[in-house]
Design an enzyme around this catalytic site. Structure first.
Site, PDB file in Angstrom:
ATOM      1  N   GLU A   1      77.492   2.694  16.771  1.00 47.99           N
ATOM      2  CA  GLU A   1      76.922   2.570  18.166  1.00 47.99           C
ATOM      3  C   GLU A   1      75.578   1.907  17.899  1.00 47.99           C
ATOM      4  O   GLU A   1      74.904   2.303  16.934  1.00 47.99           O
ATOM      5  CB  GLU A   1      76.686   4.012  18.884  1.00 47.99           C
TER       6      GLU A   1
ATOM      7  N   GLY B   1      68.703   9.426  14.536  1.00 47.40           N
ATOM      8  CA  GLY B   1      68.453  10.856  14.320  1.00 47.40           C
ATOM      9  C   GLY B   1      70.014  11.393  13.618  1.00 47.40           C
ATOM     10  O   GLY B   1      70.247  11.966  12.658  1.00 47.40           O
ATOM     11  N   ALA B   2      70.883  11.158  14.485  1.00 47.96           N
ATOM     12  CA  ALA B   2      72.458  11.618  14.278  1.00 47.96           C
ATOM     13  C   ALA B   2      73.220  10.865  15.039  1.00 47.96           C
ATOM     14  O   ALA B   2      72.942  10.180  16.015  1.00 47.96           O
ATOM     15  CB  ALA B   2      72.464  13.054  14.240  1.00 47.96           C
ATOM     16  N   MET B   3      74.638  10.902  14.861  1.00 47.33           N
ATOM     17  CA  MET B   3      75.480  10.236  15.726  1.00 47.33           C
ATOM     18  C   MET B   3      76.645  11.324  15.938  1.00 47.33           C
ATOM     19  O   MET B   3      77.333  11.725  14.886  1.00 47.33           O
ATOM     20  CB  MET B   3      76.034   8.886  15.023  1.00 47.33           C
ATOM     21  N   GLU B   4      77.205  11.191  17.137  1.00 43.02           N
ATOM     22  CA  GLU B   4      78.333  12.121  17.648  1.00 43.02           C
ATOM     23  C   GLU B   4      79.855  11.401  17.425  1.00 43.02           C
ATOM     24  O   GLU B   4      80.661  12.027  18.057  1.00 43.02           O
ATOM     25  CB  GLU B   4      78.080  12.207  19.045  1.00 43.02           C
TER      26      GLU B   4
ATOM     27  N   GLU C   1      74.461  16.528  19.200  1.00 50.63           N
ATOM     28  CA  GLU C   1      75.450  16.048  18.905  1.00 50.63           C
ATOM     29  C   GLU C   1      76.944  16.782  19.272  1.00 50.63           C
ATOM     30  O   GLU C   1      77.874  15.956  19.533  1.00 50.63           O
ATOM     31  CB  GLU C   1      75.522  15.482  17.488  1.00 50.63           C
TER      32      GLU C   1
END
EC number: 3.4.11.14
Length: 988
Positions: free
Chosen positions: A225, A365-368, A402
């Site tokens: 993304e 921060g983070a990815m879903e 997430e």
């Protein structure tokens, strides 16, 4: 995706500053968060007029190359220097010679068109190697519109080497396709459904952009993304192309024993030459941005969760083996999020496996990614000794965020990237509610509103102002902003304010019923909310299309003869780039009326716009009502009001606006003491503090003696002594507004004056409240083992806030107290708070404490990042020299985003040093941005956003900041990411 948590400011918050409640008493951040995009359809022409040097640019890959010099001698000297400092920037072998290209292309929402082709099934095969990786992609392609004439099939691609392309098993000849630096185009695809096979060669070891497939500390990892998949293979890399995926991974078994991708593990086994494979299948359709792959040497913490329908889900968190003990809180957070989503929204997890992978090098921060979430280390790893309360809270919120994306983002995704707030604003709202339900709702609301005001309001008032659904962008990576995320969450919250919890749930249920498995728009969410509640919200969609923060002015009057109380509202939305004229917004205003005894008055009816609305229902009194303020000016008249009340306006912060009311100082002190809405009690104190600080800034600028209003001191003393209040609420209530918040209210921002005034108030409060502050520190010590629960966090927050105030006095007894707290601390929250308190004052004590802390934690890279951030954000004069030295520290790595956010982003958060009169802060950042841009354009663009509001300052600072921006945009080989932010910051 939790990009909202990895802006420079958020990186520092992740060190535990803000959540503990004590940074506000010491320092504050003032700069833009994530960069944003222009909304102006005329931006291209204005930029062109501003920068005639564009004629000398040509495009290579994703970078702009200058064919003629456009640099000063100093700039040229630096560019040469930073080129030699770059790492892994050698471009991969090109598929074809790259032609010269036009200026960066602005993409517009109005130009959206459906894809010409759909992808039904995608089979990926990865042969992971030490020097190169071979990717074989097999796609089942079908026409986008039945019966339409075949159009060329245009695929996105970046930094790829094309090895072969086949259609229905036959390799295409040279004249049947074309390749340039951004696309592969099949000229005349077959009619109907056909099979497409593409083989590419990529170079993850050289990929420092951390997009697509890259290597991090020896492991392979992906980030797709928004547009990273095109760095893996040629593809229609857009969210409205959804397909079912399989992924086969082959790699050396010794080097990469763990092979992960989305969905279910179908098959695995050994191959020749010491290799092995794993085959994964995702049964749900998804866009390419949700694809994920991880390969490496990882251990896992395993647990399970039984869903409401009885399915047993295996949960695994993967990280290097030595970090596994630090994953317990993240696992707790995941299980809590799964249970909460079932109970609150009826949403059950849909697979039998859920993986989280922890990596140290990650842009956000983070990815879903579906069933395979990838997280930056600091948002998973935590132990009481190494992580603060702020870290624990961030992990809870982001793990929840997430996970919640599984439905709001994955099962229902965005039609196009302009709709990003559809998934991110909604999911931020959901993680806010989750954290509120597991903690203290008022404190969480205060934290979220503070973040909005500190970061989003300035963005709304700057050159990159855009609606939560922007009209255009040049580079998608610059589109992940506090406006799209945080303001987007406030817009979602307004639906709940209007329809109530049950009405909001009905809207969510209808949204999923209508759109599961689809890529949709913000209008689809609006329609589901309104249809489910059989209601209309006139003009509400303007929140999606109009930029800027509305200013709402309120005046009140009481008529004792008729016992009516009137509130007159007016609103104005300021001009923003591309939107000089604004229409009135739909603004829900939650209102209560407080009588002279401090009690809420029952509200029976309200008259507005020719209509009398009865408020009471089922004979139950109503104490708060929501007024629908939809026009430029409106009046609301409450009946049956027996005495003149004090209005409590915008309760719970019911809309993201600036409120300007006619409440007197005595009214505000009254609300501070009595309002039943705890958010508005805090707000009353903040309004008083802002007015006080602005008044003292004016005195300072006129060289008048500063005097602190004794009534303000008494108000804070009464809060400190109020044992009925939540301790974390007290910590937030006695914390002064940040320097940035005050500068944002000034016609010309004056960082030196604001800093001096804030320091004066802080020290004066510490002096006059010393006994109360000392008592609070003593009474909130605890010898119990660390617990992550609200009561324990609240106790630590109050103790640490009071300690920070006291340390500002720089008195021997207080310094000894802070040293004692530092040496006896049994957890990172309290140790770091004491270190921060000690670090306020330059000298040997500060230097010794910082050295001791580093020596103690030098082998824990996350704690070292806190150490970097603490020094970077310091307001000690001339701190730029220290930060420059830290760039050469052996623990610092320019390729690691977390360390960049901590040190460089942290420095931008010190108004007194970043905005130093001599321009040293601007020069430092300008040089670092150019160096960063060669390594990681996404991170560089976030850093350059600190310059975006340079016009807010005095002429001298404007000239110095502008010179750095001009130096940046004139640099050879500048990325589109940095060019967009820097050029729009310069444009008129």
């Amino acid at each position: 995706m939790a990009r909202r948590l990895i802006s420079p400011a958020a990186a520092c918050r992740g060190c535990g500053f803000a959540n503990a409640g004590f940074l506000g008493a010491v320092s504050s951040f003032h700069y833009q968060s994530l960069p944003s995009c222009s909304t102006s359809s005329k931006r291209g022409s204005s930029v062109k007029n501003c920068f005639s040097f564009r004629a000398h640019l040509r495009k290579e890959g994703s970078r702009w190359i200058r064919s003629e010099p456009f640099l000063s001698a100093n700039s040229a000297k630096f560019v040469g220097k930073r080129t030699s400092c770059s790492v892994a920037t050698e471009p991969p072998p090109a598929a074809t010679e790259k032609p010269e290209m036009d200026a960066p292309k602005e993409i517009f929402l109005k130009d959206y068109r459906k894809p010409d082709y759909l992808f039904d099934k995608v089979d990926l095969q990865f042969q992971l190697g030490e020097e190169k990786t071979i990717v074989t992609t097999k796609i089942v392609v079908s026409p986008g519109v039945e019966g339409s004439i075949s159009a060329p099939l245009v695929l996105h691609g970046c930094d790829l080497k094309l090895l072969s392309i086949k259609v229905n098993g036959t390799e295409l000849k040279g004249e049947e396709y074309t390749v340039d630096s951004r696309h592969l185009t099949v000229s005349t695809p077959p009619a109907g459904v056909f099979n497409l096979e593409i083989v590419t060669e990529i170079y993850p070891q050289l990929n420092t952009s951390l997009e697509g497939l890259y290597k991090s500390t020896g492991n392979f990892c992906t980030q797709c993304e928004a547009e990273g998949f095109r760095k893996i293979t040629y593809f229609q890399d857009r969210p409205d192309v959804m397909a079912k995926y399989t992924c086969r991974i082959e790699a050396d078994k010794t080097l990469y024993p763990v092979l992960l991708s989305n969905g279910n593990l179908i098959e695995q086994g050994d191959l020749e030459d010491g290799k092995h494979f794993a085959l994964w299948e995702d049964p749900f359709k998804k866009p390419s941005y949700l694809f994920a792959l991880v390969a490496g040497q990882l251990g896992c913490r395993e647990d399970s969760f039984v869903t409401c329908s009885g399915r047993n889900v295996t949960l695994r968190i993967w990280t290097p083996a030595q970090d596994l003990p630090k994953t317990a809180h993240a696992m707790y957070s995941l299980k809590a999020a799964m249970q909460w989503d079932e109970e609150v929204f009826g949403l059950e997890y849909d697979l039998d496996l859920f993986n989280i992978v922890v990596v140290p090098d990650f842009n956000m921060g983070a990815m879903e990614n579906k069933s395979l979430n990838i997280f930056q280390s600091r948002l998973v790893l935590a132990s009481p000794e190494t992580a603060t309360d702020g870290d624990y809270a961030a992990i809870l919120g982001v793990v929840g965020h997430e996970y919640f994306h599984n439905w709001t983002g994955n099962r229902v995704t965005c039609r196009d990237w302009f709709q990003l707030t559809l998934k991110e604003g909604l999911t931020v709202f959901r993680d806010q509610e989750f954290s509120s339900d597991l903690g203290c709702r008022t404190v969480k609301r205060i934290a979220d509103v503070s973040k909005l005001r500190i970061y989003q309001f300035p963005q709304d008032a700057g050159p990159m102002a855009h609606p939560i659904r922007p009209h255009s962008y040049i580079k998608m990576d610059n589109f992940y902003t506090v406006t799209v995320y945080e303001k987007g969450a406030e817009v979602v919250r307004m639906y709940k304010t209007m329809f109530g919890a049950s009405g909001f749930r009905k809207g969510m249920d209808l949204y999923f019923q209508r759109h599961d498995g689809q890529a949709v728009t913000c209008e689809d969410f609006y329609a589901a909310m309104c249809d489910a509640n059989n209601a209309q919200l006139p003009h509400f969609l303007q929140w999606y299309s109009q930029a800027g923060t509305p200013t709402v002015k309120v005046s009140s009057s009481y008529d004792p003869s008729s016992q009516t109380f009137s509130l007159k509202f007016s609103q104005e939305v300021p001009p923003t780039p591309g939107q000089p004229v604004k229409e009135p917004m739909f603004i829900p205003v939650a209102v209560g009326l407080v009588d002279s005894t401090g009690k809420d008055m029952p509200l029976t009816s309200v008259y507005s716009d020719g209509t009398l609305q009865t408020l009471a229902s089922d004979d139950k009194p109503v104490f708060t009502t929501v007024l629908q303020f939809k026009k430029k000016e409106e009046e609301f008249i409450f009946e049956n009001i027996p005495e003149k009340p004090v209005p409590s306006l915008l309760r719970g912060y019911s809309a993201p606006v600036r409120l300007d009311s006619d409440l007197s100082e005595s009214d505000l002190f009254f609300l501070l003491a009595n309002d039943s809405d705890e958010f508005n009690r805090w707000e009353a104190g903040q309004v008083l503090a802002r007015k006080l600080m602005l008044s003292l800034v004016a005195d300072f600028q006129q060289q008048k003696t500063l005097v602190l209003n004794p009534k303000f001191v008494d108000g804070l003393r009464s809060i400190l002594r109020n044992t009925s209040l939540d301790k974390e609420f007290i910590a937030k209530a006695i914390t002064l507004p940040g320097q940035g918040e005050i500068m944002d209210m000034m016609a010309v921002a004056d960082p030196d004056a604001v800093h001096a005034v804030r320091n004066f108030i802080k020290k004066e409060l510490a002096l006059q409240l010393k006994d109360d502050l000392l008592a609070a520190v003593a009474s909130n010590r605890s010898s119990e083992a660390y617990m992550f629960n609200h009561n324990s966090m609240a106790r630590r927050a109050l103790k640490n806030t009071c300690l920070a105030y006291l340390a500002s006095l720089n008195e021997p007894d207080v310094t000894e107290l802070a040293l004692h707290e530092y040496k006896t601390a049994t957890n990172m929250t309290e140790q770091f708070a004491a270190l921060l308190a000690l670090s306020q004052n330059p000298g040997k004590v500060r230097d010794d404490a910082l050295l001791d802390f580093y020596n103690q934690w030098q082998n824990d890279y996350l704690v070292v990042s806190k150490w970097f951030a603490l020094q970077a954000t310091s307001d000690i004069p001339g701190n730029v020299v220290n930060v420059q030295k830290l760039l050469s520290h052996p623990a610092f790595d320019m390729r690691n985003p977390n360390k960049v956010y901590s040190l460089i982003g942290g420095f931008c958060g010190s108004p007194v040093n970043f905005h130093a009169k001599d321009g040293s802060g601007y020069k430092f950042l300008g040089e670092v941005v150019l160096q960063l841009d060669k390594i990681n354009p996404q991170v560089a663009s976030r850093m350059v956003s600190a310059f975006s509001r340079w016009r807010r300052y005095d002429e001298n600072r404007q000239a110095l900041a502008k010179a750095q921006l001009e130096m940046i945009v004139s640099a050879n080989g500048l990325s589109e990411n940095v060019y967009e932010i820097a050029s729009k910051s310069l444009a008129d």
